[in-house]
Design a protein around this motif. Structure first.
Motif, PDB file in Angstrom:
ATOM      1  N   GLN A 216      81.363 -39.947-110.247  1.00  0.00           N
ATOM      2  CA  GLN A 216      81.052 -38.741-109.481  1.00  0.00           C
ATOM      3  C   GLN A 216      81.301 -38.963-107.993  1.00  0.00           C
ATOM      4  OE1 GLN A 216      76.991 -37.742-110.449  1.00  0.00           O
ATOM      5  NE2 GLN A 216      77.400 -37.699-112.649  1.00  0.00           N
ATOM      6  N   ILE A 239      77.260 -29.371-103.509  1.00  0.00           N
ATOM      7  CA  ILE A 239      77.293 -29.922-104.860  1.00  0.00           C
ATOM      8  C   ILE A 239      76.265 -29.195-105.719  1.00  0.00           C
ATOM      9  CG2 ILE A 239      78.286 -32.138-104.253  1.00  0.00           C
ATOM     10  CD1 ILE A 239      75.531 -33.364-104.199  1.00  0.00           C
ATOM     11  N   TRP A 240      76.644 -28.888-106.954  1.00  0.00           N
ATOM     12  CA  TRP A 240      75.844 -28.044-107.839  1.00  0.00           C
ATOM     13  C   TRP A 240      75.880 -28.636-109.235  1.00  0.00           C
ATOM     14  CZ3 TRP A 240      77.949 -22.770-109.942  1.00  0.00           C
ATOM     15  CH2 TRP A 240      76.963 -22.115-110.698  1.00  0.00           C
ATOM     16  N   VAL A 249      73.141 -34.546-109.103  1.00  0.00           N
ATOM     17  CA  VAL A 249      73.172 -34.075-107.721  1.00  0.00           C
ATOM     18  C   VAL A 249      72.138 -34.826-106.892  1.00  0.00           C
ATOM     19  CG1 VAL A 249      72.635 -32.105-106.226  1.00  0.00           C
ATOM     20  CG2 VAL A 249      74.140 -31.793-108.205  1.00  0.00           C
ATOM     21  N   ALA A 271      73.038 -28.646-101.520  1.00  0.00           N
ATOM     22  CA  ALA A 271      72.848 -29.048-102.911  1.00  0.00           C
ATOM     23  C   ALA A 271      72.121 -27.953-103.682  1.00  0.00           C
ATOM     24  CB  ALA A 271      72.063 -30.355-102.991  1.00  0.00           C
ATOM     25  N   MET A 273      70.362 -27.534-107.511  1.00  0.00           N
ATOM     26  CA  MET A 273      69.943 -28.244-108.713  1.00  0.00           C
ATOM     27  C   MET A 273      69.251 -27.279-109.661  1.00  0.00           C
ATOM     28  SD  MET A 273      68.484 -31.638-106.760  1.00  0.00           S
ATOM     29  CE  MET A 273      68.345 -30.785-105.182  1.00  0.00           C
TER      30      MET A 273
END
Length: 586
Positions: A216, A239-240, A249, A271, A273
């Protein structure tokens, strides 16, 4: 069967495994090519040829690392050292090797979902080791210098299955463009199961821990190097992820003690999440983790080798795959006592994520973190013999928290009522009692891994960095689904795909698009109520229903939360020693 339940069941299996990504036959690929137009992008990585269809340009399966084959199996990823030359990115990105449903899991899910599991969409994905790729999607026709914000998706699947090809962002990109909030979407592939998260002392000594997280991280570095050529802005990356993707994440936030810089710049600035945050764990070489390694080695026929890790690397693919998949899976009696998950290795994860967050060793970026109301229901399908408090305490002690005393676990269980009206699926009274104790089991599993752990995480993060904004939510849009309620993974259909074009999908997508552009869900496109910021002194959630939203105080099941917060060290997924193999059911 009602269409709504069908859609939700598809969402369930999409989260757990292998739907939406059955291997395409040559005829279907020919039809796709016939309806699409080819488009080429040249980036620092080289030139790639994608397809343009329905207003979206897609570049699938672009490699970012050398194939982890042969001697590179079970090793950290190596950056691709060749330049791509008109790489064909018009097909479907290959999945990494998968850990599929066990027979036990299939039988239980058939009982819950009926004939849905016989549909063609539930065919297994054929993974392969040459799988370290990214897929880029963008609105068609944008100029190379568009500098659009970038949304990077990390798939879920219990760290044992899933792939980037399961997630087509065409709907998201179309809706965002219609709101005048376009962005570039990137989905990354990473190694899962025993290929990506094999633990053990041998793995630690070899520097080969948490390979999936390392994949990642390298994919994010590829984005930083190349996304500008696709019209994206490497300085505006969010980022998800969902489930294991959301946990990933958070792990990207705490990786290398929170250092998310690459070539002097942050890899991401925000982010999101969904259904996941911290998973407190012990080190990669504790007895429970070592039991996983030893079982894989034994089933691979490598137990007598002088170098068991080298033996695993030298196996043919099918032999290693069978051995890696011989440990308990997420859809089994062991449930979310995961065999494979990120564990501290002294390098990319120096400590358990909860400790790193509390110490402020994480990339403090604006974030959204929330839950489905009934996170635990599908994970409680497999424990029909756990019908009393003592059974539940034994189950948690044997499989989850060997570091906690029986008294501590008895006290935890006592914070949950045995009355079905108080269990999950919540707010359903005496209904949905699959077996005696099911609703309490579902409530506890959901809270320990997802819902109340989220609250612990948010409080710790905001205490460490009070000026960094956070928003949280609870989704209840699928209340009434038999047995499962608003289950773990049901947001994939509602939010990611927008298959049910109701208030919930429109509202949440709008909030997310605002966040991607402005790092605030309330700034940008309006038309929906203000989403309150989550604050430790006034913790409030956006509460989403299928036809409206509300604000909810984040203080439900407070006694359970206080116990978890006060005993988080005892509730690490760990083992203090002894015969780990026998106590773990190996």
């Amino acid at each position: 069967m009602k269409v709504s339940f069908f859609s939700l069941a598809v969402g369930l299996l999409a989260q757990l495994g292998s739907v939406h990504a059955a291997p395409a036959d040559p005829a279907s690929k020919s039809n796709l090519e016939a309806r699409s137009v080819k488009v080429t992008v040249t980036s620092p990585a080289g030139s790639v040829v994608g397809r343009s269809l329905a207003g979206v340009e897609t570049f699938s399966g672009i490699p970012f690392a050398e194939p982890p084959l042969g001697p590179l199996r079970l090793r950290p990823p190596i950056r691709l050292n060749s330049t791509l030359d008109r790489f064909d990115a018009t097909g479907i990105a290959a999945a990494c090797p998968q850990m599929f449903l066990s027979t036990e899991a299939e039988n239980v899910l058939i009982d819950a979902l009926g004939d849905l599991l016989t549909l063609p969409i539930f065919r297994a994905v054929n993974g392969r080791e040459d799988c370290l790729t990214v897929t880029v999607q963008r609105p068609a026709g944008i100029p190379a210098d568009a500098k659009l914000p970038v949304l990077v998706w990390i798939f879920g699947g219990g760290f044992q299955l899933g792939s980037s090809s399961m997630y087509d962002a065409t709907g998201l990109l179309t809706n965002a463009k219609n709101m005048n909030q376009p962005f570039v979407f990137v989905a990354i592939n990473y190694r899962v199961g025993g290929f990506g998260f094999l633990p053990g002392a041998e793995v630690l000594a070899d520097g080969a821990g948490n390979l999936g997280l390392r994949d990642q991280r390298m994919a994010l570095e590829w984005v930083a190097d190349n996304i500008e050529s696709f019209g994206g802005d490497p300085g505006k990356v969010t980022i998800w992820g969902e489930s294991a993707g959301a946990i990933s994440v958070l792990d990207m936030m705490v990786a290398y003690d929170g250092d998310n810089t690459y070539k002097g710049s942050p890899l991401f600035r925000g982010a999101i999440m969904n259904s996941g945050s911290i998973v407190p764990t012990q080190d990669i070489d504790v007895p429970k983790a070592q039991a996983v390694y030893d079982l894989v080695v034994s089933n691979a026929g490598c137990a007598g080798a002088s170098d068991s890790l080298a033996c695993l690397r030298n196996l043919d693919y099918e032999t290693f795959l069978r051995a890696a998949n011989s440990v308990p899976g997420i859809l089994s009696y062991n449930s979310v006592a995961l065999s494979y998950l990120p564990r501290p290795d002294g390098d990319i994860l120096t400590k358990s994520p909860d400790v790193l967050v509390a110490e402020g060793k994480y990339a403090a970026v604006p974030m959204i973190n929330g839950n489905q109301e009934d996170e635990g229901t599908m994970f409680a399908l497999f424990q029909r013999n756990i019908t009393s408090s003592s059974h539940l305490v034994d189950y948690l002690s044997d499989l989850y928290f060997q570091g906690a005393s029986k008294k501590e676990l008895t006290d935890l269980v006592a914070t949950y009522s045995w009355r079905p009206s108080q269990g999950s699926p919540f707010r359903t009274g005496l209904l949905n009692v699959l077996y005696p104790g099911f609703k309490r089991n579902a409530a506890i599993l959901g809270d320990l891994v997802f819902t109340l752990t989220r609250r612990v995480f948010l409080k710790a993060a905001k205490t460490a960095n009070p000026s960094v904004k956070a928003w949280s939510y609870l989704a209840s849009y699928n209340q009434g689904t038999p047995i499962l309620g608003t289950f773990h993974g049901s947001d994939l259909l509602q939010v990611f795909y927008g298959v049910l074009p109701n208030y919930a999908s429109r509202a949440i997508q709008t909030y997310y698009f605002n966040f991607v552009h402005n790092l605030d869900p309330n700034v940008g496109v309006g038309g929906f109520p203000a989403w309150p910021e989550w604050l430790p002194e006034r913790p409030k959630l956006a509460w989403f229903f299928n036809d409206r939203s509300d604000v909810l105080n984040d203080d439900f099941r407070q006694k359970s939360y206080e116990f978890i917060e006060s005993n988080v060290r005892a509730l690490h997924f760990r083992d203090e020693g002894g015969d780990a193999r026998s106590r773990w059911g190996l």
